[in-house]
Design a protein around this motif. Structure first.
Motif, short mmCIF file in Angstrom:
data_model
loop_
_atom_site.label_atom_id
_atom_site.label_comp_id
_atom_site.label_asym_id
_atom_site.label_seq_id
_atom_site.Cartn_x
_atom_site.Cartn_y
_atom_site.Cartn_z
N SER A 100 0.87 -1.17 0.00
CA SER A 100 0.00 0.00 0.00
C SER A 100 0.91 1.23 0.00
N VAL A 101 0.51 2.25 -0.75
CA VAL A 101 1.36 3.43 -0.92
C VAL A 101 0.63 4.67 -0.44
N LEU A 102 1.28 5.46 0.38
CA LEU A 102 0.76 6.75 0.82
C LEU A 102 1.52 7.84 0.06
N ILE A 103 0.79 8.64 -0.71
CA ILE A 103 1.39 9.75 -1.45
C ILE A 103 0.97 11.05 -0.78
N GLU A 104 1.95 11.78 -0.27
CA GLU A 104 1.68 13.05 0.40
C GLU A 104 2.18 14.20 -0.47
N GLY A 105 1.49 15.32 -0.40
CA GLY A 105 1.94 16.47 -1.16
C GLY A 105 0.87 17.55 -1.18
N PRO A 106 1.25 18.79 -1.46
CA PRO A 106 0.29 19.89 -1.48
C PRO A 106 -0.69 19.77 -2.65
N THR A 107 -1.75 20.51 -2.59
CA THR A 107 -2.77 20.47 -3.62
C THR A 107 -2.19 20.85 -4.99
N GLY A 108 -2.57 20.10 -6.01
CA GLY A 108 -2.13 20.41 -7.36
C GLY A 108 -0.73 19.98 -7.70
N SER A 109 -0.08 19.20 -6.82
CA SER A 109 1.32 18.85 -7.05
C SER A 109 1.51 17.63 -7.93
N GLY A 110 0.41 16.91 -8.24
CA GLY A 110 0.52 15.76 -9.13
C GLY A 110 0.42 14.41 -8.44
N LYS A 111 -0.27 14.37 -7.29
CA LYS A 111 -0.36 13.12 -6.54
C LYS A 111 -1.14 12.05 -7.32
N ASN A 112 -2.25 12.46 -7.93
CA ASN A 112 -3.05 11.49 -8.69
C ASN A 112 -2.34 11.03 -9.96
N LEU A 113 -1.61 11.93 -10.57
CA LEU A 113 -0.82 11.56 -11.75
C LEU A 113 0.23 10.52 -11.37
N LEU A 114 0.85 10.71 -10.20
CA LEU A 114 1.85 9.74 -9.73
C LEU A 114 1.19 8.40 -9.40
N ALA A 115 -0.01 8.44 -8.85
CA ALA A 115 -0.73 7.19 -8.56
C ALA A 115 -1.00 6.40 -9.84
N ARG A 116 -1.41 7.10 -10.89
CA ARG A 116 -1.64 6.44 -12.18
C ARG A 116 -0.34 5.89 -12.75
N TYR A 117 0.76 6.64 -12.56
CA TYR A 117 2.07 6.19 -13.04
C TYR A 117 2.46 4.88 -12.34
N ILE A 118 2.25 4.81 -11.02
CA ILE A 118 2.56 3.59 -10.26
C ILE A 118 1.73 2.42 -10.80
N HIS A 119 0.45 2.67 -11.03
CA HIS A 119 -0.43 1.62 -11.55
C HIS A 119 0.08 1.10 -12.90
N GLN A 120 0.46 2.02 -13.79
CA GLN A 120 0.88 1.63 -15.13
C GLN A 120 2.26 0.98 -15.16
N GLN A 121 3.03 1.17 -14.10
CA GLN A 121 4.33 0.52 -14.00
C GLN A 121 4.23 -0.84 -13.29
N SER A 122 3.06 -1.18 -12.81
CA SER A 122 2.89 -2.39 -11.99
C SER A 122 2.37 -3.56 -12.83
N ASP A 123 2.35 -4.74 -12.21
CA ASP A 123 1.79 -5.92 -12.87
C ASP A 123 0.27 -5.85 -12.97
N ARG A 124 -0.32 -4.88 -12.31
CA ARG A 124 -1.78 -4.70 -12.34
C ARG A 124 -2.22 -3.72 -13.43
N ARG A 125 -1.31 -3.29 -14.28
CA ARG A 125 -1.60 -2.21 -15.23
C ARG A 125 -2.76 -2.53 -16.19
N LYS A 126 -3.01 -3.84 -16.43
CA LYS A 126 -4.11 -4.21 -17.32
C LYS A 126 -5.44 -4.27 -16.58
N GLY A 127 -5.39 -4.13 -15.25
CA GLY A 127 -6.60 -4.13 -14.45
C GLY A 127 -7.18 -2.74 -14.31
N PRO A 128 -8.32 -2.60 -13.63
CA PRO A 128 -8.97 -1.29 -13.48
C PRO A 128 -8.17 -0.33 -12.61
#
Length: 462
Positions: A167-195
């Motif tokens: 499980s990953v906790l991403i901390e950062g100020p508003t607008g800093s790209g936390k959700n973009l980083l979450a998507r990046y982690i997903h696409q780099q993982s073995d789960r990338r073909k999943g939802p």
């Protein structure tokens, strides 16, 4: 597929030798003896790659690279060869998108290997750019974040944890790209073909969060007119991202903890237990440890969701990314608005962007650039760089200063944090004005050298 490679070198023998090497290895080669002719051939022939000497007549290699910067960003491979190279030149070249760098005389086999690897990499990049331009993909690459050392460390950590089920906790100020980083982690993982399921807990009332996450059966409560699948089930086989998890009421956190630990959920109003398999990523601007101290967040839940923590820095703390991201946003805005505004950023625009405090971080920068592209014709001018929020250069008694409040965190602590960030920005400005001469910077800042050095040490600016 046969690739076309442009060889640019003012030495005819060198140029023809490289062309012969390429032709013998299945490439189609074309040649140019100076930068001006090379630019014309790039525009008329659209080669897949360029082998470029830097010391050229009429237009040298650096000028040519600046002229084709947009093409490089969209997948044009550039490999530099030069007899006058040094480490700094190589570093500068890589920063502007050059794939590789060779000093003359070079090894032919190594050049061919670099060319092959580079074309494969840039072919993938072209495909990603095509998908993005058609709106068919939300693929996130490292290029979407920046080039600074601090953001490269963030991405390196993201790639490492992506290969696990932590499980990953991403901390950062508003607008800093936390959700973009979450998507990046997903696409780099073995789960990338999943939802990839994203839930913003901050926009859902506490009473509805349980239904949103766990789901419910028809008739289980008032207005439950039909059975609803929860987000835990929707994320099965993929990644579940929760924004602002601190909004989950304390009394519901026990049930949430069990779902995360045991991967079993029971919808509201049901006696049926379901197995779920998901990777949890939590993105928050709140300080969860302070919420724990205030009795508003369970400590055991915190340890379960924070198996690995990544802190996304504020944009003001990675200033070297500001102009890079601004140019990317110009390109994106050109596509979205069907415009052709130059990606070149002049000195006045650059100074305005770099002196802003970016309270809204990357999101604010994107909005500012989008507006500037909309208003501009050929080139962005400083008058079109319009800031909507207070910044370091426009605070005044008439400014509508917006102060966010997080439950459980004293306003004083937030104020101290903002004051320290402001002081750090002014220290950086003093260093910039003094060309990094610390004695002169201390004088500009207005304090003695000893105390200036102490402040530099405090903010790791040495």
């Amino acid at each position: 597929m046969s690739y076309t490679i442009l060889v640019v070198d003012d030495n005819r023998d060198t140029r023809e030798n490289i062309r012969e090497l390429l032709d013998d290895n299945g490439y189609q080669s074309i040649g140019a003896g100076n930068g001006k002719v090379a630019l014309e051939m790039i525009e008329s022939k659209s080669p897949d790659g360029i082998i470029l000497d830097m010391n050229l007549p009429e237009m040298n290699g650096w000028r040519l690279i600046r002229r084709i910067k947009d093409r490089i960003a969209h997948g044009l491979l550039v490999i530099i060869i030069t007899a006058y190279g040094d480490i700094q030149m190589a570093v500068d070249a890589i920063k502007v998108g050059v794939y590789d760098f060779f000093e003359k005389p070079f090894n032919n086999d190594k050049l061919l290997i670099s060319l092959k690897n580079g074309l494969e990499k840039f072919e993938i990049q072209k495909e990603l750019n095509t998908l993005k331009s058609k709106g068919l993909s939300k693929i996130v690459t490292a290029d979407d974040f920046g080039l600074s050392r601090i953001i490269k460390k963030v991405l390196d950590d993201a790639r490492k944890v992506a290969r696990t089920n932590f499980s990953v906790l991403i901390e950062g100020p508003t607008g800093s790209g936390k959700n973009l980083l979450a998507r990046y982690i997903h696409q780099q993982s073995d789960r990338r073909k999943g939802p990839f399921i994203n839930v913003d807990c901050g926009t859902i009332s506490g009473t509805l969060i349980e239904s949103e996450l766990f789901g419910h059966v028809k008739g289980s409560f008032t207005n439950a007119y039909c059975t609803k699948e929860g987000k835990f089930v929707a994320a099965h086989g993929g990644t579940l991202v929760l924004d602002e998890i601190g909004n989950i009421p304390l009394e519901q956190q026990v049930k949430f903890l069990r779902a995360v630990e045991d991967k079993k959920i029971t919808p509201i109003g049901s006696n049926q237990e379901y197995d779920v398999d998901f990777r949890l990523i939590v993105a928050t601007l709140e300080n969860l440890e302070k919420l724990i101290a205030a009795g508003k967040f369970r400590q055991d839940l915190y340890y379960r969701i924070a198996e690995f923590t990544i802190k996304v820095p504020a944009l003001v703390d990675r200033q070297e990314d500001i102009l890079y991201l601004a140019q990317r946003f110009i390109r994106h805005s050109n596509h979205n608005l069907n415009k052709q505004v130059s990606t070149e950023i002049n000195e006045s625009v650059s100074e305005k962007l770099l002196s802003h405090t970016w309270h809204g971080n990357v999101r604010e920068l994107q909005h500012v650039i989008s507006t500037a592209v909309l208003l501009s014709k050929n080139e962005i001018s400083s008058e079109y760089i319009i800031f909507r929020n207070p910044s370091n250069h426009n605070f005044g008694i008439t400014d509508p200063l917006k102060i966010p409040y997080q439950k459980g965190i004293a306003l004083k602590e937030d104020m101290i944090s903002n004051l320290e960030r402001m002081e750090r920005l002014y220290l950086l400005k003093a260093l910039e004005l003094a060309d990094h001469n610390k004695s002169k910077a201390a004088e500009i800042f207005g304090i003695d050298r000893k105390n200036f050095y102490l402040k530099l040490a405090k903010y790791n600016l040495n």
